[in-house]
Motif scaffolding. Structure first.
Motif, PDB file in Angstrom:
ATOM      1  N   ALA A   1      37.811  23.273  -1.899  1.00  0.00           N
ATOM      2  CA  ALA A   1      38.899  23.364  -0.918  1.00  0.00           C
ATOM      3  C   ALA A   1      38.416  22.939   0.477  1.00  0.00           C
ATOM      4  O   ALA A   1      39.139  22.258   1.207  1.00  0.00           O
ATOM      5  N   TYR A   2      37.202  23.320   0.829  1.00  0.00           N
ATOM      6  CA  TYR A   2      36.639  22.903   2.122  1.00  0.00           C
ATOM      7  C   TYR A   2      36.630  21.376   2.217  1.00  0.00           C
ATOM      8  O   TYR A   2      37.037  20.798   3.217  1.00  0.00           O
ATOM      9  N   ALA A   3      36.147  20.742   1.160  1.00  0.00           N
ATOM     10  CA  ALA A   3      36.056  19.268   1.181  1.00  0.00           C
ATOM     11  C   ALA A   3      37.441  18.656   1.295  1.00  0.00           C
ATOM     12  O   ALA A   3      37.655  17.692   2.034  1.00  0.00           O
ATOM     13  N   GLU A   4      38.407  19.256   0.583  1.00  0.00           N
ATOM     14  CA  GLU A   4      39.766  18.702   0.591  1.00  0.00           C
ATOM     15  C   GLU A   4      40.460  18.894   1.941  1.00  0.00           C
ATOM     16  O   GLU A   4      41.444  18.231   2.233  1.00  0.00           O
ATOM     17  N   HIS A   5      39.900  19.790   2.736  1.00  0.00           N
ATOM     18  CA  HIS A   5      40.425  19.934   4.088  1.00  0.00           C
ATOM     19  C   HIS A   5      40.227  18.634   4.866  1.00  0.00           C
ATOM     20  O   HIS A   5      41.039  18.252   5.711  1.00  0.00           O
ATOM     21  N   PHE A   6      39.129  17.934   4.565  1.00  0.00           N
ATOM     22  CA  PHE A   6      38.804  16.717   5.308  1.00  0.00           C
ATOM     23  C   PHE A   6      39.257  15.447   4.614  1.00  0.00           C
ATOM     24  O   PHE A   6      39.497  14.441   5.250  1.00  0.00           O
ATOM     25  N   SER A   7      39.346  15.497   3.288  1.00  0.00           N
ATOM     26  CA  SER A   7      39.667  14.267   2.575  1.00  0.00           C
ATOM     27  C   SER A   7      40.349  14.562   1.248  1.00  0.00           C
ATOM     28  O   SER A   7      39.993  15.513   0.547  1.00  0.00           O
ATOM     29  N   LYS A   8      41.318  13.707   0.896  1.00  0.00           N
ATOM     30  CA  LYS A   8      41.959  13.838  -0.409  1.00  0.00           C
ATOM     31  C   LYS A   8      41.057  13.302  -1.493  1.00  0.00           C
ATOM     32  O   LYS A   8      41.188  13.624  -2.664  1.00  0.00           O
ATOM     33  N   ASN A   9      40.140  12.443  -1.101  1.00  0.00           N
ATOM     34  CA  ASN A   9      39.305  11.769  -2.088  1.00  0.00           C
ATOM     35  C   ASN A   9      37.859  11.734  -1.604  1.00  0.00           C
ATOM     36  O   ASN A   9      37.312  10.675  -1.300  1.00  0.00           O
TER      37      ASN A   9
END
Ligand code: ASP
Ligand code: MG
Length: 403
Positions: free
Chosen positions: A51-59
């Motif tokens: 979820a942290y990563a998806e905060h910055f990027s969809k991919n």
């Protein structure tokens, strides 16, 4: 004995639970065994990082995802090693790299290519308890990789194979493998032993306790696997070679897969190559086809029925439509309200009447069977989903699995 103990996310879900794991490992050690521990991230931790990563990027880049996700397991491995040291043990935490786990390059779903156990074996020799961060390895270039969600089971089995452990214990929040889902049939019993092949059949059909890849690897490397709970001292289920199971029961379990859909193709042109074309196109679309039935041809056409996982239905429809448009198939229909019940047991190899009993049970319960398929150790039936639980309980009774 040399024992690998793997603890899943819920078993290390908070600090108290990590302490409980340390107590268990310590006890095993004091009983005189060599122990290599493999841990997952604390439950929810990997999802949180995603979820942290998806905060910055969809991919997000998959290489960075591996850097990120592999950290969850390092946290538990080091905390557990610290707890063990505090109890007076000589413990050492290792990353996947240090444990010698070499994978291919496919970030976030890497395959283990090789394990170099030299460092682990040296530490075992020196009397240390090793705590390995599961779920991760390293590619030839030295980049961290992860093995796909749920992959720490695979780490444990691969390590057990590489260091030739006597036993690989997988600790989770369920106490073992049951004759069927206890939520459906409260009389379900925990199995003492089950063969790799039976476990694979049960797991692929919805009895999700162990990741299938890890059972396959255990079979390949001949690792004796035990699944048990970390919340009590209850014995678990041993998953082993068929030869190790004396007097295999006729039937070991009943599996239910609700996640099935049926596709019926009517008026399929009866000519050489048509099945090859349809099923190759489905394979190209990555549709996983399970049962297939073709009827006797009539008037130059035939009917073909097959089942796919519900999630593949959309893609399967798209493929089938192209054949309908070309006039190769007259009509098609779909049914999602089906399920597959399966009777699994190595004992049926050498007994007659096992399938007949399954069909009789369906008849007695007034359940119509849509499709049947069998293998050496399995009888599967596709039925209307509303009868799923009735069928499971009826079969469980018929084969006296509660005895
Ligand atoms: N932590 C990873 C996951 O949640 C690996 C594992 O638990 O087996 O998928
Ligand atoms: Mg897990």
């Amino acid at each position: 004995m040399l024992i690998v103990q793997k603890f899943g996310g819920t078993s290390v879900g908070d600090l108290q639970r990590i302490q409980n794991v340390a107590n268990r490992v310590s006890k095993t050690r004091k009983e005189g065994h060599d122990v290599v521990v493999v841990v997952s991230a604390m439950s929810g931790e990997t999802n949180k990082l995603v979820a942290y990563a998806e905060h910055f990027s969809k991919n997000p880049s998959r290489a960075e995802m591996d850097m990120l996700l592999s950290s969850g397991e390092r946290v538990t491995a080091s905390l557990l090693a610290i707890a063990l040291q505090e109890m007076g043990h000589d413990a050492v935490a290792m990353t996947g790299r240090k444990a010698g786990i070499v994978t291919d390059d496919s970030h976030t779903k890497a395959r283990i290519e090789d394990i170099n156990p030299a460092t682990m074996l040296e530490s075992i020799e020196a009397g240390k308890i090793i705590v390995v961060a599961g779920f991760q390895g390293v590619n030839i270039a030295g980049d961290v990789t992860t093995l796909g969600r749920g992959g720490s089971d695979l780490s444990a089995v691969a390590i057990a194979g590489a260091i030739k452990a006597d036993l690989c214990e997988i600790y989770t929040d369920v106490s073992g493998i049951f004759t069927t889902d206890p939520r459906i049939e409260p009389k379900a019993k925990k199995l003492e032993k089950i063969s790799y092949d039976e476990m694979l059949e049960l797991a692929s059909m919805g009895a999700k306790v162990l990741q299938n890849r890890s059972v396959e690897m255990a079979k390949k490397l001949n690792v004796n696997l035990v699944t048990r709970t970390s919340f009590s001292d209850e014995e678990g289920t041993l998953i082993t070679k068929e030869e190790n199971i004396m007097e295999a029961p006729l039937v070991s379990g009943i599996a239910l897969d609700r996640n099935q859909a049926r596709i019926s193709l009517m008026g399929v042109k009866d000519r050489p190559g048509i099945a090859s074309e349809i099923f190759n196109k489905l394979a190209d679309a990555e549709v996983n086809v399970d049962m297939i039935i073709q009827n006797k041809a009539h008037d130059g056409t035939t009917n073909i029925d097959f089942t796919v996982a519900t999630g593949d239905l959309f893609d399967a429809k798209a493929v089938v439509d192209t054949f309908v448009d070309e006039g190769e198939i007259k009509a098609d229909s779909y049914n999602e309200d089906i399920c597959k019940v399966s009777v699994v047991g190595v004992g049926m190899k050498s007994h007659t009447g096992v399938a007949a009993k399954a069909f009789t049970t369906m008849a007695e319960n007034n359940i119509n069977i849509n499709m049947i398929s069998t293998s050496e150790i399995k009888i599967s039936m596709v039925i209307n989903e509303k009868y799923a639980e009735l069928a499971v309980r009826g079969l469980h009774d018929a084969y006296e699995l509660d005895k």
